[in-house]
Design an enzyme around this catalytic site. Structure first.
Site, short mmCIF file in Angstrom:
data_model
loop_
_atom_site.label_atom_id
_atom_site.label_comp_id
_atom_site.label_asym_id
_atom_site.label_seq_id
_atom_site.Cartn_x
_atom_site.Cartn_y
_atom_site.Cartn_z
CG ASP A 11 -0.34 0.17 2.54
OD1 ASP A 11 0.91 0.25 2.61
OD2 ASP A 11 -1.09 0.24 3.54
CB CYS A 68 0.85 -2.52 4.74
SG CYS A 68 0.64 -3.46 6.26
N GLY A 69 2.28 -0.48 6.26
CA GLY A 69 2.95 0.29 7.30
C GLY A 69 3.57 -0.59 8.37
CB THR A 70 2.16 -2.56 11.01
OG1 THR A 70 0.95 -3.03 10.39
CG2 THR A 70 1.91 -1.21 11.68
NE ARG A 135 9.74 -30.66 14.47
CZ ARG A 135 10.96 -30.26 14.12
NH1 ARG A 135 11.70 -30.98 13.29
NH2 ARG A 135 11.45 -29.12 14.58
#
Ligand code: RB5
Length: 159
Positions: A11, A68-70, A135
């Site tokens: 974004d 994105c920002g975070t 596994r």
């Protein structure tokens, strides 16, 4: 180095880091599929997670990078699609383990949180690490096909 395209999308908040990472990937010889956004104008991160999901589904890319920002919103949005395993990574260890343990096919990064060098190292680790299988394979299978919510007991597969 894989010859399959690496898709990249962000974004507006992730746009500066996406630009840096796309350039890095091209310098390393990867075929980069840039799905936008193309500038700093405000957009909605789910729309770019959707573009990533489409590119993985139709085979235009085998792996992806989302910013994105975070990294939170765009990873949540991408993981709505069952064939996407998007791992939100903040360091090289989680980037490596997202491949070894989770067979992540997308790395998600916070463009407002990570420095460029760390983000580059995360993407390097993500792209250069293979899936551990063994596994972990059954567990990853359960991500793709989770059980119905009918109380059916699930097998565990070791440590
Ligand atoms: C955009 O302002 C910001 O909310 C977005 O980039 C992201 O951080 C959401 O999770």
């Amino acid at each position: 180095m894989s010859t399959a395209a690496i898709a990249i999308a962000s974004d507006h908040a992730g746009f500066p880091l996406k630009t840096e990472l796309a350039a890095m990937l091209r310098e390393k010889g990867y075929d980069v599929l840039d799905l936008g956004t193309d500038g700093p104008a405000s957009v909605d991160y789910p729309d770019f997670a959707y573009e990533m999901a489409r590119a993985l589904k139709d085979g235009r890319a085998a792996r992806g990078v989302l910013v994105c920002g975070t990294g939170l919103g765009i990873s949540i949005a991408a993981n709505r699609y069952p064939w996407v395993r998007a791992a939100l990574c903040h360091d090289v260890t989680t980037a490596r383990l997202s491949r070894e343990h989770n067979d992540a096919n997308v790395i998600a990064l916070g463009g407002r949180l990570l420095g460029t060098e760390l983000a580059r190292d995360c993407v390097d680790a993500f792209l250069s690490t293979g899936f551990g299988g063994d596994r972990h394979a059954a567990r990853v299978g359960k991500l793709t096909s989770p059980p119905d919510l009918d109380g059916t007991a699930r097998e565990t597969s070791g440590t």
